[in-house]
Design an enzyme around this catalytic site. Sequence first.
Site, PDB file in Angstrom:
ATOM      1  N   SER A  59       0.793  -1.229   0.000  1.00 25.05           N
ATOM      2  CA  SER A  59       0.000   0.000   0.000  1.00 25.05           C
ATOM      3  C   SER A  59       0.829   1.285   0.000  1.00 25.05           C
ATOM      4  CB  SER A  59      -0.988  -0.003   1.171  1.00 25.05           C
ATOM      5  OG  SER A  59      -0.318  -0.041   2.413  1.00 25.05           O
ATOM      6  N   GLN A  79      -1.951  -6.597 -25.055  1.00 25.39           N
ATOM      7  CA  GLN A  79      -1.312  -7.332 -23.962  1.00 25.39           C
ATOM      8  C   GLN A  79      -1.250  -6.457 -22.714  1.00 25.39           C
ATOM      9  OE1 GLN A  79       2.472  -8.268 -25.923  1.00 25.39           O
ATOM     10  NE2 GLN A  79       1.961 -10.434 -25.793  1.00 25.39           N
ATOM     11  N   TRP A  80      -0.904  -5.204 -22.914  1.00 30.08           N
ATOM     12  CA  TRP A  80      -0.770  -4.230 -21.825  1.00 30.08           C
ATOM     13  C   TRP A  80      -2.105  -4.024 -21.118  1.00 30.08           C
ATOM     14  CZ3 TRP A  80       3.657  -0.533 -22.962  1.00 30.08           C
ATOM     15  CH2 TRP A  80       3.970   0.269 -21.862  1.00 30.08           C
ATOM     16  N   GLU A  98      -7.015   5.954 -24.566  1.00 28.75           N
ATOM     17  CA  GLU A  98      -6.385   5.456 -25.790  1.00 28.75           C
ATOM     18  C   GLU A  98      -6.911   6.162 -27.038  1.00 28.75           C
ATOM     19  OE1 GLU A  98      -6.083   1.176 -28.190  1.00 28.75           O
ATOM     20  OE2 GLU A  98      -6.697   1.214 -26.081  1.00 28.75           O
ATOM     21  N   ARG A 102     -11.910   5.205 -34.401  1.00 28.82           N
ATOM     22  CA  ARG A 102     -13.226   5.698 -34.816  1.00 28.82           C
ATOM     23  C   ARG A 102     -13.156   7.192 -35.113  1.00 28.82           C
ATOM     24  NH1 ARG A 102     -17.961   4.269 -30.851  1.00 28.82           N
ATOM     25  NH2 ARG A 102     -19.181   4.747 -32.724  1.00 28.82           N
ATOM     26  N   ARG A 170     -11.568   0.335 -40.012  1.00 29.70           N
ATOM     27  CA  ARG A 170     -10.445  -0.059 -39.152  1.00 29.70           C
ATOM     28  C   ARG A 170     -10.336  -1.572 -38.990  1.00 29.70           C
ATOM     29  NH1 ARG A 170     -12.641   1.362 -33.018  1.00 29.70           N
ATOM     30  NH2 ARG A 170     -14.713   0.442 -33.304  1.00 29.70           N
ATOM     31  N   LEU A 187       3.101   3.329  -8.437  1.00 40.05           N
ATOM     32  CA  LEU A 187       4.374   2.612  -8.413  1.00 40.05           C
ATOM     33  C   LEU A 187       4.150   1.135  -8.147  1.00 40.05           C
ATOM     34  CD1 LEU A 187       7.459   2.404  -8.373  1.00 40.05           C
ATOM     35  CD2 LEU A 187       7.408   3.230  -5.997  1.00 40.05           C
ATOM     36  N   ARG A 197       6.305  -8.564 -17.138  1.00 39.42           N
ATOM     37  CA  ARG A 197       6.680  -8.389 -18.538  1.00 39.42           C
ATOM     38  C   ARG A 197       8.182  -8.468 -18.797  1.00 39.42           C
ATOM     39  NH1 ARG A 197       2.583 -10.168 -21.356  1.00 39.42           N
ATOM     40  NH2 ARG A 197       0.630  -9.202 -20.708  1.00 39.42           N
TER      41      ARG A 197
END
Length: 233
Positions: A59, A79-80, A98, A102, A170, A187, A197
């Site tokens: 925490s 994937q992210w 993101e 469109r 698209r 963090l 990853r």
Amino acid sequence: MNWIDPLGDGKSRIELIGSMGSDLDVVNDARASFEKSSQTLNEKDVKLINYLIEHEHTSPFRGVVFKFKVKAPLYVCRQWWKHVIASNHNDEQLGWNEKSFRYVAIDDSNEFFVPSVFRQQSANNKQATEGALSEEANRQARETYAAQCQASYEAYQKLLELGVGREQARGVLVPSVYTSWVWTVSLQAVLNFIGLRLGAGAQNEIASYADAILQLIQPIVPVSIAAWKTHKG
């Protein structure tokens, strides 16, 4: 430098556009229940950060926040995104905004990621790759890959010219097309992302982004990163 080209193709990018907090905030958040705080880090504080990471007391690491602007191939983005939809409220995945195809059209056939080196399928891991193809096989693979990206772009442009809306056009874009997003995250969640990853079996491309993140945040939280590398890295 506050940005890196993780894939080294002159198109990929991850930029640290903002941050809040430091190693000192981790320490002071951890001691909040005792109404104690430090003004500067000392040896005792460093030991506390190591203890927190080693024993997974997470925490205090949620109070340090980073905001990244990322440009990556769509398949890396997906994937992210799994880290966001699979996280619970304690992971502090604070924001994901993101680019939308469109609203924004692709107007450059160069906006695709074409690997310079193609890898073989792993014999021991169904989802991973290992080792590079031969030089000739790699050349042919790159030509085939690039041709498919170009064909995808041309089909997309043709549909737009015919009057097809962006949200449908698209659909012919291949997953190597570049997209971009802003990721705001604690963090704690960043360290979880890096651990997964950069771990065994992770795809090389997203691992390159994880390594870039590590480089970008290390100057801000050097003690936390050193502790993480010691106990979890």
